[in-house]
Design a protein around this motif. Structure first.
Motif, PDB file in Angstrom:
ATOM      1  N   ILE A 236       3.309   2.383   2.044  1.00 13.96           N
ATOM      2  CA  ILE A 236       3.348   3.078   3.325  1.00 13.96           C
ATOM      3  C   ILE A 236       4.620   3.935   3.404  1.00 13.96           C
ATOM      4  N   PRO A 237       4.538   5.195   3.926  1.00 19.84           N
ATOM      5  CA  PRO A 237       5.757   5.972   4.118  1.00 19.84           C
ATOM      6  C   PRO A 237       6.605   5.319   5.214  1.00 19.84           C
TER       7      PRO A 237
ATOM      8  N   ALA B 246      -0.006   8.732   0.378  1.00 25.38           N
ATOM      9  CA  ALA B 246       0.455   7.403   0.766  1.00 25.38           C
ATOM     10  C   ALA B 246      -0.192   6.968   2.073  1.00 25.38           C
ATOM     11  N   GLY B 247      -0.281   7.932   3.030  1.00 25.94           N
ATOM     12  CA  GLY B 247      -0.939   7.606   4.293  1.00 25.94           C
ATOM     13  C   GLY B 247      -2.393   7.230   4.046  1.00 25.94           C
ATOM     14  N   GLY B 248      -3.049   7.986   3.163  1.00 26.65           N
ATOM     15  CA  GLY B 248      -4.440   7.687   2.828  1.00 26.65           C
ATOM     16  C   GLY B 248      -4.578   6.299   2.225  1.00 26.65           C
TER      17      GLY B 248
ATOM     18  N   SER C 130       0.828  -1.196   0.000  1.00 24.42           N
ATOM     19  CA  SER C 130       0.000   0.000   0.000  1.00 24.42           C
ATOM     20  C   SER C 130       0.870   1.256   0.000  1.00 24.42           C
TER      21      SER C 130
ATOM     22  N   PHE D 175       7.173   3.848  -1.392  1.00 19.59           N
ATOM     23  CA  PHE D 175       6.656   5.196  -1.177  1.00 19.59           C
ATOM     24  C   PHE D 175       7.434   6.210  -2.017  1.00 19.59           C
TER      25      PHE D 175
ATOM     26  N   THR E 116      -2.609   3.723   2.679  1.00 21.47           N
ATOM     27  CA  THR E 116      -2.399   2.697   3.698  1.00 21.47           C
ATOM     28  C   THR E 116      -3.635   2.546   4.581  1.00 21.47           C
ATOM     29  N   LEU E 117      -4.200   3.687   5.015  1.00 20.01           N
ATOM     30  CA  LEU E 117      -5.416   3.620   5.835  1.00 20.01           C
ATOM     31  C   LEU E 117      -6.548   2.981   5.041  1.00 20.01           C
TER      32      LEU E 117
ATOM     33  N   TYR F 127       2.945  12.418   1.318  1.00 15.70           N
ATOM     34  CA  TYR F 127       2.680  11.715   2.580  1.00 15.70           C
ATOM     35  C   TYR F 127       1.181  11.525   2.769  1.00 15.70           C
ATOM     36  N   ALA F 128       0.419  12.562   2.400  1.00 19.55           N
ATOM     37  CA  ALA F 128      -1.033  12.477   2.550  1.00 19.55           C
ATOM     38  C   ALA F 128      -1.597  11.358   1.674  1.00 19.55           C
TER      39      ALA F 128
END
Lengths: 606, 114
Positions: free
Chosen positions: A391-392, A536-538, A389, A397, A540-541, A533-534
């Motif tokens: 992830i950072p 990649a974080g999104g 996914s 990423f 992953t979530l 980051y937003a």
């Protein structure tokens, strides 16, 4: 650098020896020779990489047939950092797969090792060659060995059918490539890629060049498994032995992408210069379709290796988009992403091999709760899902942030959203399986499809085992570690960016191959932006949310309105129906894909 | 140079594909695949053909006359070697398929339905 040809020569020689002595050589000798040769190729390719890094690519002319008056008649290995780096990465994966094979197979003779070494030689040659026809020959050599390795368990139904589908689909692709080469030879009288590029120059692309390009691209996209020429991939990856699937997903498929990139920037960048926008749109259309198709199919699988295979297809969609952006940044993003994805996917295939080895099934529902016996395998599996996914701040990423940047630069601001969807679904599917391994969610499937296929592997052996060799967990753990840290090595990502900048310099390539003058336009590097980051974080979530939905969402279904649910069910069911396992259907789709690419090229690129 | 070899090659490529798509026997599928490949021979040889040209063997000839392009002929040889390998491998798989599935009809090969 006279070692240039050794990465091809040594494994071929060793393979011949292994076959010659296979009736006498004990297993341990076969393992030692194969792994030793793999390690030697890693060292050789790393030396080539070290030599070519810092802007010092070179051409090695076989038998000393150098270009005379700037006309290349001989056959060259044209080695630049991207090619040498790809070869190094490939050799690392082959070596890892060979080490994993020590314990994966109960009984295996020298033929397996020999096939793996020929595979290694073909992929090394494919990455390093500067000659178009050699590229096609290495493509076919790689193919022929891969067909045999797919059907290695020749007494089982799945591998037989998978081998047949794989062989026929890829052979048709190869014949398209041969025809394309013949047409380019007819126009230029050359087979060296630099020579062809120099001869075509910046003349306007006429129908002959466009047909040649379409045939070459669809051929290599067949190997890369872009929709709609991807059908063979799931069949082959699902039935091949785990260490072989590792190489299929980790490198072989990516080599198809590499060939498209290489051909575009050596040959077609000149003639197609005025039509960059249109070609970009065509390739991104293919890539987007592939990314979404793969994502949906991946999430709907319960056969673990098929799930991973469709996840590879989805990622291939991202690669096609990245190359299709036709910029140095997009190419760099793909290069970084390939490394992160390859190591992660290799580890995941090895882990599904661990599960198959232990429990004799890789059906998600059969494995319900079984993971408690193998906690480390579940942990590694979940780490792999998170890595997929993007992830950072793991390697994937950094690749994805480069791709995002390239998409925005190239005028495709919606493309990062496609990448996020692909990351979410492929990561989410793997996380869902990890949860199921722990005994979360229902243990009975909603429908009974695929159960038999997942259990049939290794059908001749009955009882599950009590023991998993630690080595089989150690190798994927090391690969996952690689997938996390490689992007963090100082200078690695910027180095790849500069190498990609040089790779996409059309004129410079012709100059260093034919004239030996190395001169590149300065290449730039970029930084990771905040929105990366937003995204990649999104993703992953989102992957975690999708996994939870897949595990616990079934009660939710009853509350959703029928009208909302039914179209989705029908659409996904229809998509799955298309993967019929019938080779005739696959070739019909292949023809449609070739016609679409050729037609679009002839209409929009003239 | 004639247009004919290329027209025939295009026809062979397409009819071979049709053969694979419509086949109900794996052996027929595999032969159709070789038909597709035959079209590549014709394209390659057609590209290198020079009308009135001789075979490009100059070993004992002092006066060089017009000759066809030897490069494409070498490519065709390589192509034929590949065909032999792939066809042999595929036919071996077809034999195994017949043993395991009890049929050569691709419709009956149902191990990998999604």
């Amino acid at each position: 650098m006279h070692i240039a040809a050794l990465p091809v020569f040594i494994p071929l020689l060793a393979a011949a020896m292994l076959v010659a002595f296979r009736h006498w050589a004990p297993r341990v000798l076969n393992d030692a020779v194969a792994t030793g040769v793999g390690a030697a190729v890693v060292v050789l390719c790393a030396l080539l990489l070290a030599h070519t890094a810092h802007g010092r690519p070179f051409a090695y002319w076989m038998g000393g047939w150098r270009p005379s008056h700037s006309v290349a008649i001989g056959i060259s290995l044209s080695i630049d950092p991207i090619g040498a780096g790809l070869a190094t990465y490939m050799a690392v994966l082959v070596t890892a797969a060979l080490i994993y094979s020590w314990r994966y197979f109960d009984a295996v003779d020298g033929l397996y090792h020999a096939l793996m070494l020929v595979f290694l030689a073909a992929m090394a040659g494919f990455s390093l060659t500067g000659d178009l026809f050699n590229l096609a020959v290495f493509f076919e050599l790689m193919g022929a060995v891969a067909y045999a390795l797919t059907a290695y368990k020749i007494e089982e139904k799945g591998p037989i059918q998978g081998g047949i589908n794989f062989a026929i689909s890829n052979s048709v692709g190869a014949y398209a490539i041969f025809t394309g080469i013949a047409l380019l030879y007819a126009r230029t009288g050359a087979l060296n890629m630099a020579q062809i590029g120099a001869t075509l120059g910046h003349h306007h692309a006429d129908p002959l060049v466009l047909v040649a390009m379409s045939l070459l691209f669809i051929g290599f996209l067949t190997k890369a498994a872009a929709v709609p020429v991807h059908f063979w991939l799931a069949d082959a990856h699902a039935v091949a032995p785990a260490p072989v699937s590792v190489l299929f997903s980790g490198v072989m498929v990516e080599l198809g992408i590499y060939a498209v990139a290489r051909l575009y920037w050596t040959i077609f960048a000149g003639p197609l210069g005025p039509h960059v926008e249109e070609l970009r749109a065509i390739l991104i259309a293919f890539g987007t379709l592939t990314a979404l198709w793969g994502a949906v199919m991946c999430f709907s699988q319960r056969h673990l290796k098929r799930l991973l295979a469709f996840s590879t297809i989805s990622h291939v969609g991202m690669f096609v988009c990245g190359i299709g952006l036709l910029s140095a940044k997009g190419l760099a993003g793909v290069a970084v992403y390939v490394i992160g994805h390859g190591f992660t996917k290799a580890a995941l295939f090895m882990l599904s091999g661990v599960l198959l080895h232990r429990f004799r099934t890789i059906d998600e529902f059969d494995l319900h709760g079984k993971g408690r016996e193998l906690p480390w395998a579940v942990v590694l599996f979940a780490v792999g899902g998170l890595l997929l996914s993007a992830i950072p701040v793991a390697t994937l990423f950094f690749g994805k942030s480069l791709l995002d940047g390239a998409a925005l630069d190239g005028g495709y601001p919606w493309l990062p959203a496609i990448f996020v969807i692909s990351s979410m679904f492929t990561g989410g599917a793997v996380l869902r399986v990890s949860g199921r391994l722990l005994g979360w969610g229902p243990s009975q499937p909603a429908d009974e499809r695929q159960a038999a296929a997942a259990r049939e592997e290794e059908a001749e052996e009955e009882a599950p085992r009590e023991y998993t060799p630690p080595l089989m967990l150690l190798v994927p753990a090391v690969l996952l570690l690689g997938a996390i840290v490689i992007g963090l090595i100082p200078g690695a990502v910027p180095g790849i960016e500069i190498a990609a900048g040089h790779f996409h310099d059309h004129t410079a390539y012709i100059n260093w191959v034919l004239h030996g003058h190395v001169h590149f336009a300065p290449a730039s590097t970029s930084h990771v932006e905040g929105f990366d980051y937003a995204y990649a974080g999104g993703a992953t979530l989102g992957a975690i949310a999708l996994a939870a939905l897949g595990l616990f969402g079934r009660p939710l279904k009853r509350h959703l309105p029928h009208l909302l649910l039914q179209p989705v069910v029908v659409a996904v069911g229809g998509l799955r129906e298309l993967h019929s396992g019938h080779i005739g259907d696959y070739i019909a789709w292949w023809t449609a894909g070739a016609a679409a690419l050729g037609g679009a090229s002839l209409i929009f690129l003239r | 140079m004639s247009f004919l070899p290329f027209a025939v090659a295009a026809w062979l490529f397409v009819i071979g594909l049709y053969g694979i798509v419509s086949s109900n026997n794996l052996v027929r599928t595999i032969i159709s695949l070789t038909v597709v490949q035959s079209s590549t021979y014709l394209v390659l040889l057609g590209v290198g053909y020079v009308s009135g040209g001789k075979g490009a063997i100059f070993a004992d000839i002092t006066q060089v006359s017009k000759a066809v392009d030897p490069v494409v002929q070498v490519l065709v040889l390589t192509d034929i070697v590949i065909e032999a390998t792939v066809t042999g491998l595929l036919l071996a798989l077809a034999v195994q398929a017949h043993k395991r599935f009890g049929s050569l009809d691709p419709h009956d090969l149902r191990a990998l339905r999604d």
